[in-house]
Design a protein around this motif. Structure first.
Motif, PDB file in Angstrom:
ATOM      1  N   ASP A 564     -14.515   1.177 -16.780  1.00  0.00           N
ATOM      2  CA  ASP A 564     -13.216   0.710 -16.284  1.00  0.00           C
ATOM      3  C   ASP A 564     -13.084  -0.806 -16.443  1.00  0.00           C
ATOM      4  O   ASP A 564     -12.116  -1.304 -17.035  1.00  0.00           O
ATOM      5  CB  ASP A 564     -13.077   1.129 -14.819  1.00  0.00           C
ATOM      6  N   THR A 601     -13.281   8.747 -19.537  1.00  0.00           N
ATOM      7  CA  THR A 601     -12.013   8.032 -19.727  1.00  0.00           C
ATOM      8  C   THR A 601     -10.797   8.943 -19.888  1.00  0.00           C
ATOM      9  O   THR A 601      -9.765   8.699 -19.245  1.00  0.00           O
ATOM     10  CB  THR A 601     -12.135   7.084 -20.935  1.00  0.00           C
ATOM     11  N   VAL A 607      -7.895   5.525 -12.677  1.00  0.00           N
ATOM     12  CA  VAL A 607      -7.627   4.303 -13.441  1.00  0.00           C
ATOM     13  C   VAL A 607      -6.389   4.414 -14.326  1.00  0.00           C
ATOM     14  O   VAL A 607      -5.689   3.435 -14.555  1.00  0.00           O
ATOM     15  CB  VAL A 607      -8.870   3.941 -14.285  1.00  0.00           C
ATOM     16  N   SER A 614      -7.002   0.697 -11.386  1.00  0.00           N
ATOM     17  CA  SER A 614      -7.270   0.071 -12.687  1.00  0.00           C
ATOM     18  C   SER A 614      -8.004  -1.244 -12.454  1.00  0.00           C
ATOM     19  O   SER A 614      -7.592  -2.057 -11.625  1.00  0.00           O
ATOM     20  CB  SER A 614      -5.956  -0.169 -13.443  1.00  0.00           C
TER      21      SER A 614
END
Length: 693
Positions: A564, A601, A607, A614
């Protein structure tokens, strides 16, 4: 549609709610009500904002800041219902509204916080704040509003404002699509088990839950494993069918990157690029610099310092754990090399060998009903709260439950809603949210707080059983709920969980500690069949094994936090190759091949389904530094329920919302800021090579 059409009383979202405690009239609300309700609510707030910005009078706190705080009441109400249901009980019609409204709401927000006339009024007040005679809470509200305006682009020129508006609206649309894609992948997958061979190794509680899941899917007589964590994790833990474990694990790990309509890799690349551009427009080198400037951590360097401090001990412990698993497999005659889909299976066996602790033997002692009662009892002993279950109230799904929460004086504190079971209409994970937040500006407004989980539902007539991790999740989310319920502020902007992301996890993670208190477990960990309390010998083994597999747990979490922050430290992402970047980030830290990120991801909703976490997934670890030290404050008294310490905790943390800077709030409670030592000790990572405590 005319304005009289949109405001027609027949729309339950716009009408008065004559419901118990003002709980939304869920049964009267249909998807077609949302668009006109949003239209009316946005128009209403826009008129309110125009009146504030165009006020010819000299700006005052009352005619500017308080007026903004009073604006948008209908929009808060409509949005509170809609976005809660979009996560917990959605359908195609709601998702269509969500896709339409995400950029529209971002545009509406831009129209407020980029309004030049409005910002001039706020800025004038902020410049003269020391001469306004404000209370500490009013000064905090003014400061927060000024910060929000500046970070939203209020000081930019017209062209930059226009570009920033385009970026935020596009990011809102992308985040919504990302989330819906993950839900679609989760909803589409089911591992159907039909034969006894398919069920090999599965204990009775998991078979019962899988049978219930199959019945819910319209496959009575069969067994279904879903991608809900409460379904797939125990399957990976117990199934002796390595081929099925591999198949299920790969489906779980590859959510959001199937290559079709629900593939999220292009969305991630665009979001990373747009976030970087947004940060540059606002004067920051990277998005991480921008995002962290308004947190406790302040800088990416501070985040990386903490992640790196914990990574070394965690990785060393994980490698020891891997070697133990490999040795165990070989001793059994399993001629395999440990892969990610093997870890939980062999870890369960090693745990039994090391600690004589079998999950199948533990789980009957953790009934959902009893753990809910344990969470309530803890809140009563710490904060004097009482919970009375409501029977007749509006429900958006038959499974939800609600409680009236009162204080020691009998006064209403708020309403708590529990939505505990996994279903296809609900996104994965666990979270707390509010249908209504506490505030005193417009009256003594009491909150309506909801906890949403994804536990496996027991079969007909059977209790729903939790793993110890599930029980900890319930306590975690209830800690968030208490942060919302106990809120005691005047201004809505500061209420409840409206704090920085690396502070918001303190009340939730701290609350987890009370689940492990022997006096709580002795009373509430009772056997589903016999009603007998958990035996002292089993309780001791459970306590002794609390740090078992902690290297694995810490590594899978930290890997996600590193990826992240790495994505968002890119100065010029360009058209980043998402898969290659993830691999490179993990290679840089020496990620063990036998473990994957807790959230890869393409399905990292923390995120990429919005801006919330985020550059902020590190927040759980940052808050854990605080919570480990905060619980020590109780341990130092010799009483986990010490009244004086609990009162300070309530005053400075749980009820204070965002009244103070987070660091000041923690110092007020504890007298100082903590170091990472308590966290390393809590996770059993203080001495490389040491055995579990």
């Amino acid at each position: 549609m005319t304005s009289s059409d949109v405001n027609r009383p027949s729309n339950p979202l716009l009408a008065s709610w004559a419901t118990p405690f003002g709980i939304p009239p869920f049964e009267s609300i249909a998807p077609e009500h949302y668009r006109p309700a949003f239209d009316a609510a946005i128009a209403e707030q826009q008129a309110e904002i125009d009146a504030i910005a165009g006020n010819a009078e000299t700006p005052t706190f009352a005619n500017t800041i308080e007026a903004m705080e009073r604006s948008g009441a209908t929009l808060k109400r409509v949005g509170g219902v809609f976005f809660n249901l979009a996560g917990s009980h959605t359908n195609d019609a709601i998702q269509a509204v969500e896709r339409e409204m995400a950029p529209r709401l971002a545009k509406h927000r831009n129209s407020i916080f980029m309004n030049e006339a409005l910002f001039r009024r706020v800025d004038a007040l902020h410049r003269n704040r020391d001469d306004l005679g404000l209370s500490p809470e009013q000064a905090r509200v003014l400061d927060r509003y000024h910060t929000i305006f500046v970070r939203a682009g209020a000081r930019l020129g017209p062209q930059d404002k226009q570009r920033l508006a385009e970026i935020t609206e596009r990011l809102a649309a992308l985040g919504t699509q990302f989330s819906q894609n993950v839900l679609a992948d989760e909803k589409a997958y089911r591992l159907v088990l039909e034969t006894e061979e398919d069920l090999a190794g599965l204990p009775s509680f998991l078979r019962e839950a899988a049978a219930q899941a199959a019945a819910d899917c319209g496959l009575p007589g069969k067994y279904v494993i879903t991608l809900s964590r409460s379904s797939i994790e125990p399957f990976l833990q117990f199934s002796s069918r390595r081929d099925l474990r591999e198949r299920a694990f790969k489906a779980w790990a590859s959510r959001g990157e199937g290559g079709g309509a629900t593939d999220n890799t292009a969305i991630v690349a665009e979001m990373v690029r747009l976030r970087a551009e947004r940060a540059k427009l606002l004067g920051y080198e990277t998005f991480a610099d921008f995002k962290l400037a308004d947190t406790m951590a302040k800088t990416p360097a501070a985040v990386l310092a903490l992640l790196n401090e914990v990574w070394g001990p965690a990785r060393r412990r994980a490698m020891q754990e891997r070697d133990d698993l490999q040795a165990h497999a070989q001793a059994k005659g399993d001629n395999i090399v440990i892969e990610p889909w093997d870890w939980r299976y062999y870890a369960e066996q090693v745990r039994i060998a090391k600690h004589d602790l079998d999950e199948a033997a533990i789980k009957p002692y953790f009934q959902l009903e009893r753990i809910v009662e344990a969470a309530f009892e803890t809140a009563n002993r710490l904060f004097g709260l009482r919970f009375e279950e409501l029977q007749d109230f509006p429900r958006y799904h038959p499974d939800i439950r609600a409680w009236k929460v009162t204080g020691g004086d009998g006064a209403l504190v708020g309403i708590f809603i529990g939505d505990y079971f996994a279903r296809a209409s609900k996104r994965s994970g666990a979270w707390m949210s509010a249908f209504r937040s506490q505030e005193k500006l417009t009256g003594n407004i009491r909150p309506i707080i909801v906890n949403v989980m994804n536990f496996s539902k027991g079969g007909p007539g059977e209790p729903s059983l939790l793993s110890f991790d599930d029980a900890r999740t319930l306590f975690h989310e209830f800690g968030h709920a208490l942060h919302g319920l106990l809120s005691d502020v005047t201004y809505p902007l500061l209420a409840g969980t409206s704090v920085s992301t690396d502070f918001v996890e303190l009340p939730s993670q701290l609350y987890e500690h009370w689940l492990s208190q022997p006096e709580i477990l002795r009373r509430y960990a009772t056997h589903a069949k016999t009603g007998e309390p958990i035996p002292e010998t089993l309780l001791k083994r459970l306590t002794d094994a609390r740090n078992f597999n902690q290297g694995f747990a810490t590594v899978e979490y930290l890997a996600s936090a590193f990826v992240d922050i790495d994505f968002h430290r890119l100065v010029d992402p360009g058209n980043v190759d998402v898969a290659a970047f993830e691999r490179a980030s993990l290679e840089r830290i020496g990620m063990p091949g036998e473990i994957i990120m807790r959230h890869r991801t393409p399905h990292f909703t923390h995120v990429f389904s919005g801006d919330g976490y985020s550059s902020g997934y590190y927040s759980y670890l940052w808050s854990e530094v605080l919570d480990a030290d905060a619980f020590n404050a109780f341990e130092e008294t010799g009483n986990a329920f010490d009244r004086d310490t609990a009162e300070k905790l309530k005053w400075y943390i749980y009820s204070a919302g965002n009244l103070r800077d987070p660091a000041d709030a923690y110092r007020a409670f504890r007298g100082r800021l903590p170091t990472a030592e308590a966290l390393l000790a809590k996770r059993g990572l203080t001495a490389p090579g040491s055995e579990e405590a």
